[in-house]
Design a protein around this motif. Structure first.
Motif, PDB file in Angstrom:
ATOM      1  N   ALA A 126       0.839  -1.207   0.000  1.00 40.07           N
ATOM      2  CA  ALA A 126       0.000   0.000   0.000  1.00 40.07           C
ATOM      3  C   ALA A 126       0.874   1.257   0.000  1.00 40.07           C
ATOM      4  O   ALA A 126       0.580   2.231  -0.681  1.00 40.07           O
ATOM      5  N   ILE A 127       1.962   1.216   0.763  1.00 41.43           N
ATOM      6  CA  ILE A 127       2.846   2.387   0.819  1.00 41.43           C
ATOM      7  C   ILE A 127       3.438   2.668  -0.559  1.00 41.43           C
ATOM      8  O   ILE A 127       3.492   3.799  -1.017  1.00 41.43           O
ATOM      9  N   ARG A 128       3.842   1.611  -1.229  1.00 38.09           N
ATOM     10  CA  ARG A 128       4.460   1.796  -2.551  1.00 38.09           C
ATOM     11  C   ARG A 128       3.500   2.452  -3.545  1.00 38.09           C
ATOM     12  O   ARG A 128       3.938   3.097  -4.488  1.00 38.09           O
ATOM     13  N   ASN A 129       2.202   2.246  -3.314  1.00 40.51           N
ATOM     14  CA  ASN A 129       1.228   2.876  -4.196  1.00 40.51           C
ATOM     15  C   ASN A 129       1.059   4.361  -3.940  1.00 40.51           C
ATOM     16  O   ASN A 129       0.677   5.100  -4.831  1.00 40.51           O
ATOM     17  N   THR A 130       1.323   4.782  -2.704  1.00 39.16           N
ATOM     18  CA  THR A 130       0.973   6.169  -2.375  1.00 39.16           C
ATOM     19  C   THR A 130       2.158   7.120  -2.259  1.00 39.16           C
ATOM     20  O   THR A 130       1.976   8.320  -2.358  1.00 39.16           O
ATOM     21  N   VAL A 131       3.368   6.604  -2.036  1.00 38.04           N
ATOM     22  CA  VAL A 131       4.473   7.554  -1.868  1.00 38.04           C
ATOM     23  C   VAL A 131       5.203   7.794  -3.193  1.00 38.04           C
ATOM     24  O   VAL A 131       5.123   6.995  -4.120  1.00 38.04           O
ATOM     25  N   GLY A 132       5.889   8.917  -3.247  1.00 35.54           N
ATOM     26  CA  GLY A 132       6.777   9.207  -4.365  1.00 35.54           C
ATOM     27  C   GLY A 132       8.196   9.216  -3.837  1.00 35.54           C
ATOM     28  O   GLY A 132       8.438   9.681  -2.723  1.00 35.54           O
ATOM     29  N   TYR A 133       9.133   8.688  -4.616  1.00 33.93           N
ATOM     30  CA  TYR A 133      10.505   8.596  -4.128  1.00 33.93           C
ATOM     31  C   TYR A 133      11.471   8.970  -5.242  1.00 33.93           C
ATOM     32  O   TYR A 133      11.421   8.398  -6.329  1.00 33.93           O
ATOM     33  N   MET A 134      12.290   9.947  -4.965  1.00 31.91           N
ATOM     34  CA  MET A 134      13.337  10.309  -5.907  1.00 31.91           C
ATOM     35  C   MET A 134      14.676   9.987  -5.255  1.00 31.91           C
ATOM     36  O   MET A 134      15.119  10.685  -4.350  1.00 31.91           O
ATOM     37  N   SER A 181      21.214  16.276 -19.507  1.00 38.13           N
ATOM     38  CA  SER A 181      22.155  16.860 -18.552  1.00 38.13           C
ATOM     39  C   SER A 181      21.652  16.601 -17.129  1.00 38.13           C
ATOM     40  O   SER A 181      20.497  16.226 -16.933  1.00 38.13           O
ATOM     41  N   GLY A 182      22.532  16.831 -16.170  1.00 34.75           N
ATOM     42  CA  GLY A 182      22.192  16.554 -14.780  1.00 34.75           C
ATOM     43  C   GLY A 182      20.926  17.255 -14.309  1.00 34.75           C
ATOM     44  O   GLY A 182      20.051  16.647 -13.693  1.00 34.75           O
ATOM     45  N   GLY A 183      20.809  18.540 -14.641  1.00 32.63           N
ATOM     46  CA  GLY A 183      19.659  19.321 -14.203  1.00 32.63           C
ATOM     47  C   GLY A 183      18.360  18.815 -14.825  1.00 32.63           C
ATOM     48  O   GLY A 183      17.315  18.790 -14.170  1.00 32.63           O
ATOM     49  N   MET A 184      18.435  18.408 -16.080  1.00 32.82           N
ATOM     50  CA  MET A 184      17.231  17.903 -16.751  1.00 32.82           C
ATOM     51  C   MET A 184      16.826  16.535 -16.204  1.00 32.82           C
ATOM     52  O   MET A 184      15.637  16.256 -16.029  1.00 32.82           O
ATOM     53  N   LYS A 185      17.827  15.709 -15.926  1.00 31.94           N
ATOM     54  CA  LYS A 185      17.531  14.397 -15.316  1.00 31.94           C
ATOM     55  C   LYS A 185      16.797  14.584 -13.993  1.00 31.94           C
ATOM     56  O   LYS A 185      15.832  13.898 -13.696  1.00 31.94           O
ATOM     57  N   GLN A 186      17.290  15.556 -13.227  1.00 29.30           N
ATOM     58  CA  GLN A 186      16.720  15.834 -11.914  1.00 29.30           C
ATOM     59  C   GLN A 186      15.245  16.240 -12.057  1.00 29.30           C
ATOM     60  O   GLN A 186      14.392  15.795 -11.293  1.00 29.30           O
ATOM     61  N   LYS A 187      14.958  17.087 -13.051  1.00 32.34           N
ATOM     62  CA  LYS A 187      13.580  17.530 -13.240  1.00 32.34           C
ATOM     63  C   LYS A 187      12.687  16.395 -13.712  1.00 32.34           C
ATOM     64  O   LYS A 187      11.538  16.275 -13.278  1.00 32.34           O
ATOM     65  N   LEU A 188      13.211  15.559 -14.608  1.00 32.44           N
ATOM     66  CA  LEU A 188      12.431  14.414 -15.069  1.00 32.44           C
ATOM     67  C   LEU A 188      12.140  13.464 -13.905  1.00 32.44           C
ATOM     68  O   LEU A 188      11.015  12.980 -13.743  1.00 32.44           O
ATOM     69  N   ALA A 189      13.165  13.217 -13.102  1.00 29.50           N
ATOM     70  CA  ALA A 189      12.990  12.312 -11.963  1.00 29.50           C
ATOM     71  C   ALA A 189      11.915  12.845 -11.022  1.00 29.50           C
ATOM     72  O   ALA A 189      11.094  12.081 -10.497  1.00 29.50           O
ATOM     73  N   LEU A 190      11.908  14.157 -10.820  1.00 29.80           N
ATOM     74  CA  LEU A 190      10.905  14.746  -9.943  1.00 29.80           C
ATOM     75  C   LEU A 190       9.505  14.580 -10.556  1.00 29.80           C
ATOM     76  O   LEU A 190       8.551  14.241  -9.851  1.00 29.80           O
ATOM     77  N   CYS A 191       9.384  14.792 -11.851  1.00 28.17           N
ATOM     78  CA  CYS A 191       8.090  14.595 -12.532  1.00 28.17           C
ATOM     79  C   CYS A 191       7.613  13.154 -12.363  1.00 28.17           C
ATOM     80  O   CYS A 191       6.445  12.898 -12.062  1.00 28.17           O
ATOM     81  N   CYS A 192       8.511  12.198 -12.557  1.00 26.66           N
ATOM     82  CA  CYS A 192       8.135  10.794 -12.459  1.00 26.66           C
ATOM     83  C   CYS A 192       7.731  10.421 -11.030  1.00 26.66           C
ATOM     84  O   CYS A 192       6.874   9.569 -10.822  1.00 26.66           O
ATOM     85  N   ALA A 193       8.371  11.071 -10.054  1.00 29.45           N
ATOM     86  CA  ALA A 193       8.036  10.778  -8.657  1.00 29.45           C
ATOM     87  C   ALA A 193       6.694  11.405  -8.274  1.00 29.45           C
ATOM     88  O   ALA A 193       6.093  11.049  -7.268  1.00 29.45           O
ATOM     89  N   LEU A 194       6.230  12.368  -9.090  1.00 25.69           N
ATOM     90  CA  LEU A 194       4.999  13.102  -8.753  1.00 25.69           C
ATOM     91  C   LEU A 194       3.772  12.645  -9.527  1.00 25.69           C
ATOM     92  O   LEU A 194       2.646  12.987  -9.161  1.00 25.69           O
ATOM     93  N   ILE A 195       3.988  11.896 -10.602  1.00 17.71           N
ATOM     94  CA  ILE A 195       2.935  11.699 -11.580  1.00 17.71           C
ATOM     95  C   ILE A 195       1.737  10.909 -11.041  1.00 17.71           C
ATOM     96  O   ILE A 195       0.638  10.991 -11.579  1.00 17.71           O
ATOM     97  N   HIS A 196       1.911  10.175  -9.960  1.00 21.20           N
ATOM     98  CA  HIS A 196       0.775   9.445  -9.381  1.00 21.20           C
ATOM     99  C   HIS A 196       0.197  10.183  -8.175  1.00 21.20           C
ATOM    100  O   HIS A 196      -0.512   9.595  -7.379  1.00 21.20           O
ATOM    101  N   LYS A 197       0.501  11.480  -8.092  1.00 22.30           N
ATOM    102  CA  LYS A 197      -0.009  12.301  -7.001  1.00 22.30           C
ATOM    103  C   LYS A 197       0.249  11.673  -5.636  1.00 22.30           C
ATOM    104  O   LYS A 197      -0.686  11.282  -4.920  1.00 22.30           O
ATOM    105  N   PRO A 198       1.512  11.557  -5.284  1.00 23.73           N
ATOM    106  CA  PRO A 198       1.843  10.906  -4.016  1.00 23.73           C
ATOM    107  C   PRO A 198       1.351  11.731  -2.828  1.00 23.73           C
ATOM    108  O   PRO A 198       1.215  12.949  -2.943  1.00 23.73           O
ATOM    109  N   THR A 199       1.109  11.056  -1.714  1.00 19.40           N
ATOM    110  CA  THR A 199       0.743  11.784  -0.501  1.00 19.40           C
ATOM    111  C   THR A 199       2.003  12.318   0.161  1.00 19.40           C
ATOM    112  O   THR A 199       2.021  13.407   0.706  1.00 19.40           O
TER     113      THR A 199
END
Lengths: 350, 247
Positions: free
Chosen positions: A110-118, A171-189
């Motif tokens: 259940a936790i894996r469904n709701t949290v976002g992790y970068m 680039s590093g900065g773009m990877k970071q932004k993509l990773a953040l988007c992917c961690a957010l896309i399921h609307k984590p709590t």
């Protein structure tokens, strides 16, 4: 320090049940758990290897819903181990932890469904494009990019022009932004960000924290770790951590207020000689470089002007010219140094 | 007369249409602590790779320790040291093995190696850790050891690429004490950092923006020039103008 153990115990069972039921049919519906803490660690412990190295040593803290909580400490302090236990990727060797009222061991699915992790290390698919990575993560969490686009819009528009580019080529900065988007896309709590700004230049770091502020405004609880002490002031509350132990938990303001000594910024013409002279000065409890100044702490006796004059006289006698002495408010880094050095202030007199 | 150990003249590196490092010209003197700052993507790494003889410039000139970056890259490598947070020591070798390995590569004799290793291990207080794997050391110790190893062969210049990233505040300061000692012995320090308080510890600082060096002076004069009281602010004023960025 805030350990809301009692309050959390009242809440944990009902929330847990509701949460478990909810997640059967709709794991996105997380509003039901707004009453209890978002994260509770209770004597969380992790031991590694044959030598039984204590990576995380009975760590306890609570993060409230909607809070921006910072774990501040150097590499090797145990920050990543804490994150990995909270995101159910690592089993604790002692103590317990709950995220959204769910137990990190029993309710890991259940936790894996709701949290976002970068994670600190870039962990997206290098051979997929920006767009493909994002769609992939949305699909895995049974949602679509469109559904939660509002959450990532701010960040995504910055990398959208390159959406066909493979993640491995960014680039590093773009990877970071993509990773953040992917961690957010399921609307984590709860969003866990492990050292998102490490190795990032000061300007980009500022931008990243602006993004976090906007996310916080969307009511996402954020737990973020950083080795940069100056970022601590941007958090609601922080835990200072070293060698697997928490040194202090409070608001950045309160940690600064609790600094027990008077602190002065001192400089003179010859900064190297100044260093040696101050190290030999009994009134100085500690002295260390801080940018162009040395920071000198002295016992708080309610008369900082007097201490300031003593330093002035001492340094003049030692032949220093162009002496500048200012009483200053400590930074989080000063507080951290004091916690590290403890009573053995000699350590800091380098 | 100050002895110049690094001298570049319109040093440039192009990758296709992209000019990573754009006509940078500067000098670094013997024993100086030179801070090489810039935002991510400003061209620092490319420039450093050319200075270390690892990448051939597209145009311009540079001499490192008196050697030409086009023709004498092997001599350059023998006369410099290098450490970064990412690559420094072999984690699967012990402390002693790492010292022997790097010393050997830099051509130290067995006798030199023996004295040097003992000296170094005593200095760093690593006697009881000498036979332990580097992987088991705390980061701060690793970084101190790795710096000592990088200057084991008494190079003319040592290049430090974000040596203190992620290191705790006390160790970070001890690390800078080691830098000062090396600089007092005449070793030139060329260092990049994202900690702006560390920029203050440098004798002179350059700030790169979009491939060019936009500012170069002592921290004190840079602050005067940009009318600000911290290097953080100087950096911010310059770097936010960047049109190209890593982001």
């Amino acid at each position: 320090m805030i350990f809301r153990e009692e309050g959390s115990k009242e809440n944990e069972e009902p929330c847990h049940e509701k949460k478990a039921q909810a997640s059967k049919y709709d794991f996105m519906n997380v509003s039901i758990n707004k009453t209890g803490p978002a994260v509770i660690c209770d004597s969380l412990t992790k031991v590694y290897g044959k030598e039984k190295t204590l990576a995380v040593d009975k760590v306890s803290f609570t993060v409230n819903p909607g809070e921006l909580f910072g774990l501040i400490g150097p590499d090797g302090a145990g920050k990543t181990s804490i994150f990995r236990m909270l995101t159910t990727l690592l089993l604790p060797d002692g103590g317990s932890a709950k995220v959204d009222g769910l137990d990190v061991v029993k309710d890991y699915k259940a936790i894996r469904n709701t949290v976002g992790y970068m994670p600190g290390k870039f962990s997206l698919y290098q051979d997929l494009s920006i767009e493909e990575n994002l769609n992939f993560f949305a699909t895995v969490f049974n949602t679509t990019v469109e559904e939660n686009y509002h959450l990532i819009k701010d960040i995504y528009v910055q990398i959208e022009p390159f959406k066909k580019r493979r993640a491995g080529k960014l680039s590093g900065g773009m990877k970071q932004k993509l990773a953040l988007c992917c961690a957010l896309i399921h609307k984590p709590t709860v969003l866990f960000l492990d050292e998102p700004t490490t190795g990032v230049d000061p300007v980009s770091r500022k931008e990243f924290w602006e993004m976090l502020k906007r996310l916080k405004a969307q009511n996402i609880t954020i737990v973020v770790s950083t080795p940069y002490m100056d970022e601590a002031t941007l958090c609601d509350r922080i835990a200072l951590i070293q060698n697997g132990k928490i040194l202090s938990i409070d608001t950045p303001d309160q940690i600064v207020k609790d600094y027990p000594s008077d602190l002065f910024a001192v400089k003179s013409e010859h900064i190297y000689q100044l260093k040696n002279d101050l190290a030999a000065f009994p009134v100085a409890l500690s002295s260390y470089s801080f940018g162009e100044y040395l920071h000198v702490s002295a016992a708080r006796e309610g008369q900082p002007e007097k201490t300031s004059r003593m330093i002035q006289v001492y340094l003049s006698e030692k032949g220093h010219k162009d002496i500048v002495i200012k009483e200053i408010e400590p930074t989080i880094e000063d507080c951290f140094i004091r916690f590290l050095a403890g009573d053995e202030t000699e350590i800091v007199k380098s | 007369m100050k002895e110049t150990v690094i001298k570049t003249d319109k040093l440039t590196k192009r990758f296709g249409d992209f000019i990573a490092t754009n006509e940078i010209s500067f000098e670094v003197y013997k024993g100086e602590i030179f801070g090489f700052l810039g935002a991510n993507g400003a061209g620092k790494t490319t420039a450093m790779r050319m200075l270390c003889g690892l990448s051939t410039p597209s145009s311009g000139k540079a001499e490192i320790a008196g050697f030409d970056v086009y023709k004498q890259t092997e001599q350059i490598k023998k006369n410099i040291g290098y450490m970064s947070q990412k690559f420094s020591l072999y984690e699967d070798l012990t402390v002693l093995e790492n010292i022997r390995f790097f010393g050997g590569i830099y051509g130290l004799t067995d006798l030199q190696l023996k004295t040097k290793s003992e000296e170094l291990i005593t200095q760093l207080g690593l006697a009881s850790e000498a036979k332990k794997l580097v992987a088991s050391l705390p980061l701060g110790w690793k970084q101190k050891l790795s710096f000592s190893v990088a200057i084991l062969h008494e190079p003319k210049i040592v290049f430090l690429d974000e040596p203190t990233g992620g290191v705790d505040p006390i160790t970070r300061r001890q690390f800078w004490d080691m830098i000062y000692e090396a600089s007092n012995r005449g070793i030139t320090i060329f260092v990049t950092t994202h900690y702006m308080d560390e920029a203050e510890y440098c004798n002179r600082v350059s700030i790169m923006v979009d491939g060019k060096i936009e500012a170069l002076d002592t921290p004190h004069r840079l602050k005067e020039q940009f009318k600000s009281d911290s290097m953080d602010d100087v950096f911010y004023q310059l770097a936010r103008k960047a049109t190209r960025s890593d982001n």
